[in-house]
Enzyme design. Structure first.
Site, PDB file in Angstrom:
ATOM      1  CB  SER A 192      -0.872  -0.024   1.259  1.00  0.00           C
ATOM      2  OG  SER A 192      -1.407   1.243   1.500  1.00  0.00           O
ATOM      3  CE1 TYR A 230      -4.078  -2.103   4.963  1.00  0.00           C
ATOM      4  CE2 TYR A 230      -3.368   0.124   4.408  1.00  0.00           C
ATOM      5  CZ  TYR A 230      -3.779  -1.134   4.016  1.00  0.00           C
ATOM      6  OH  TYR A 230      -3.894  -1.428   2.683  1.00  0.00           O
TER       7      TYR A 230
HETATM    8  N1  LIG Z   1      -8.551  -0.512  -2.121  1.00  0.00           N
HETATM    9  C1  LIG Z   1      -7.474   0.252  -1.950  1.00  0.00           C
HETATM   10  O1  LIG Z   1      -7.507   1.488  -2.160  1.00  0.00           O
HETATM   11  C2  LIG Z   1      -6.168  -0.358  -1.509  1.00  0.00           C
HETATM   12  C3  LIG Z   1      -5.035   0.495  -1.424  1.00  0.00           C
HETATM   13  C4  LIG Z   1      -3.828  -0.064  -1.006  1.00  0.00           C
HETATM   14  C5  LIG Z   1      -3.733  -1.419  -0.735  1.00  0.00           C
HETATM   15  N2  LIG Z   1      -4.845  -2.214  -0.823  1.00  0.00           N
HETATM   16  C6  LIG Z   1      -4.702  -3.629  -0.512  1.00  0.00           C
HETATM   17  O2  LIG Z   1      -5.251  -4.394  -1.572  1.00  0.00           O
HETATM   18  C7  LIG Z   1      -5.833  -5.592  -1.045  1.00  0.00           C
HETATM   19  C8  LIG Z   1      -7.286  -5.706  -1.482  1.00  0.00           C
HETATM   20  O3  LIG Z   1      -7.990  -4.564  -1.011  1.00  0.00           O
HETATM   21  P1  LIG Z   1      -9.534  -4.322  -1.295  1.00  0.00           P
HETATM   22  O4  LIG Z   1      -9.765  -2.854  -1.339  1.00  0.00           O
HETATM   23  O5  LIG Z   1      -9.970  -5.183  -2.414  1.00  0.00           O
HETATM   24  O6  LIG Z   1     -10.141  -4.840   0.095  1.00  0.00           O
HETATM   25  P2  LIG Z   1     -11.371  -5.824   0.397  1.00  0.00           P
HETATM   26  O7  LIG Z   1     -11.612  -5.721   1.868  1.00  0.00           O
HETATM   27  O8  LIG Z   1     -12.505  -5.517  -0.522  1.00  0.00           O
HETATM   28  O9  LIG Z   1     -10.774  -7.257   0.034  1.00  0.00           O
HETATM   29  C9  LIG Z   1     -10.005  -8.010   0.949  1.00  0.00           C
HETATM   30  C10 LIG Z   1     -10.619  -9.382   1.017  1.00  0.00           C
HETATM   31  O10 LIG Z   1      -9.835 -10.168   1.927  1.00  0.00           O
HETATM   32  C11 LIG Z   1     -10.721 -10.978   2.689  1.00  0.00           C
HETATM   33  N3  LIG Z   1     -10.072 -11.305   3.964  1.00  0.00           N
HETATM   34  C12 LIG Z   1      -9.879 -10.478   5.027  1.00  0.00           C
HETATM   35  N4  LIG Z   1      -9.315 -11.158   6.049  1.00  0.00           N
HETATM   36  C13 LIG Z   1      -9.144 -12.434   5.611  1.00  0.00           C
HETATM   37  C14 LIG Z   1      -8.650 -13.615   6.226  1.00  0.00           C
HETATM   38  N5  LIG Z   1      -8.204 -13.597   7.498  1.00  0.00           N
HETATM   39  N6  LIG Z   1      -8.634 -14.761   5.509  1.00  0.00           N
HETATM   40  C15 LIG Z   1      -9.103 -14.797   4.229  1.00  0.00           C
HETATM   41  N7  LIG Z   1      -9.613 -13.715   3.611  1.00  0.00           N
HETATM   42  C16 LIG Z   1      -9.635 -12.542   4.292  1.00  0.00           C
HETATM   43  C17 LIG Z   1     -11.971 -10.137   2.891  1.00  0.00           C
HETATM   44  O11 LIG Z   1     -13.117 -10.914   3.187  1.00  0.00           O
HETATM   45  C18 LIG Z   1     -12.061  -9.384   1.562  1.00  0.00           C
HETATM   46  O12 LIG Z   1     -12.933 -10.045   0.662  1.00  0.00           O
HETATM   47  C19 LIG Z   1      -5.650  -5.536   0.478  1.00  0.00           C
HETATM   48  O13 LIG Z   1      -4.461  -6.228   0.793  1.00  0.00           O
HETATM   49  C20 LIG Z   1      -5.458  -4.050   0.733  1.00  0.00           C
HETATM   50  O14 LIG Z   1      -4.735  -3.824   1.918  1.00  0.00           O
HETATM   51  C21 LIG Z   1      -6.055  -1.716  -1.207  1.00  0.00           C
END
Ligand SMILES: NC(=O)c1ccc[n+]([C@@H]2O[C@H](COP(=O)([O-])OP(=O)(O)OC[C@H]3O[C@@H](n4cnc5c(N)ncnc54)[C@H](O)[C@@H]3O)[C@@H](O)[C@H]2O)c1
Length: 316
Positions: free
Chosen positions: A126, A151
């Site tokens: 991130s 985070y």
């Molecule tokens: N969306 C953004 O702007 C953004 C920015 C930087 C980094 N990220 C990273 O990208 C990745 C995806 O983000 P997103 O926005 O799609 O989030 P999201 O919450 O929509 O997706 C994450 C998924 O992981 C699953 N999850 C959580 N804990 C879990 C566990 N213990 N075991 C199995 N599954 C689990 C959740 O149910 C969810 O479906 C994450 O790692 C997030 O930190 C996202």
């Protein structure tokens, strides 16, 4: 190619499954946690049900025994690790949970990769690892030793442990620093979706700070394009590298709200509140390294991306 995608039912994961399902045999792993409504996640991947190339596994990455079963049953060529507790502010309330999922869960996966000789791994990091970096745009070579939320610390820790597995076990790795991702199926806790929904409902939106904080908002299609290019990168040898995936364009909070107002043709009612702890002042990606090494080339400007997002939101 057999590919494990963790967090497959989430915002980014569901788009990635959609992009890969023609060419990859996907095991989509997710625990459907209640960080936001699990029904939204079921909906995100409902279009994949019945696809011969997609299998859903409901498992928690904290559960090493269940993970071991998944790895025993499948010989993976590639793991794309997106599952995480996302969100900056809630990580301040519950740092243990973020540590268990984002750090221990990542180590559990890497251990299964080691035991089962899986050599290709992509980790979702991130932009938050840059903290309040004063130098802009943020480059991968900048020091990232001062994260300002649990985070962010867990994401930096993930990058470090990935490097260790690359070094010790010759796993080819890419750690991708996503900059605020938006678009259809965006997480409901993120500002663009939250504000748009509240404005459509005629509700007051909470605006933290004076509107001058800036974000490098990245449209989901550009993020997916970056991940696809990172797949080619990890498959091309035994590598380790960190890449920014952003648009390299900053948008102030005020401008973000104005763009939504113009697209919805609704004037926002704003409630001005103090800045939140853990929130950084700005994010701004230097993407020259991703362009040169990956061939990453984001194409969606903010107005176009917001218009596509609002078109989708209106039919939800
Ligand atoms: N969306 C953004 O702007 C953004 C920015 C930087 C980094 N990220 C990273 O990208 C990745 C995806 O983000 P997103 O926005 O799609 O989030 P999201 O919450 O929509 O997706 C994450 C998924 O992981 C699953 N999850 C959580 N804990 C879990 C566990 N213990 N075991 C199995 N599954 C689990 C959740 O149910 C969810 O479906 C994450 O790692 C997030 O930190 C996202």
């Amino acid at each position: 190619m057999k590919t494990l995608i963790t967090g497959a039912a989430g915002f980014i994961g569901s788009h990635l499954c959609e992009a890969l399902v023609k060419d990859h045999q996907i095991i989509g792993l997710d625990n459907f946690c209640d960080f936001y409504d699990p029904k939204i996640k079921e909906n995100n991947i409902s279009f994949l049900q019945g696809s011969p190339n997609f299998k859903l596994v409901k498992t928690d990455i904290r559960n090493q025994l269940e993970l071991a079963e998944v790895f025993k049953a499948n010989k993976f060529d590639l793991v794309i690790h997106l599952a995480a507790m996302a969100g900056v502010r809630p990580s301040i309330e519950n740092p243990q949970l973020y540590t268990e999922v984002n750090i221990n869960g990542t180590v559990n996966l890497l251990e299964e990769c080691r035991k089962h000789n899986v050599k290709n791994f992509i980790f979702a990091s991130s932009s938050s690892v840059y903290g309040n970096n004063k130098k802009v745009p943020f480059a991968e070579s900048d020091p990232v030793d001062h994260p300002i939320s649990p985070y962010a610390s867990t994401k930096k820790a993930g990058e470090l442990i990935c490097h260790t597995y690359h070094h010790l076990h010759q796993m080819s790795m890419a750690c991708l620093r996503f900059f605020t991702v938006y678009g259809p199926r965006q997480r409901p806790d993120l500002a663009i979706r939250k504000f748009s929904r509240m404005m459509l409902n005629g509700e007051e939106i909470p605006v933290f700070g004076d509107g001058s904080t800036k974000r490098d908002y990245t449209y989901i299609d550009d993020i997916i394009d970056g991940i696809l290019k990172a797949i080619d990168f990890v498959l091309s040898g035994n590598k380790y590298d960190v890449f920014n995936l952003g648009e390299s364009q900053t948008i102030s909070l005020t401008k973000m709200i104005q763009t939504i107002e113009n697209t919805l043709e609704i004037k926002a009612k704003k409630k001005i509140l103090p800045m939140q702890p853990g929130d950084v002042e700005q994010t701004y990606a230097d993407i020259s390294k991703s362009k040169t090494i990956l061939g990453y080339n984001p194409e969606t400007d903010f107005e176009t991306g917001i218009a596509k997002f609002i078109d989708w939101l209106k039919i939800q």
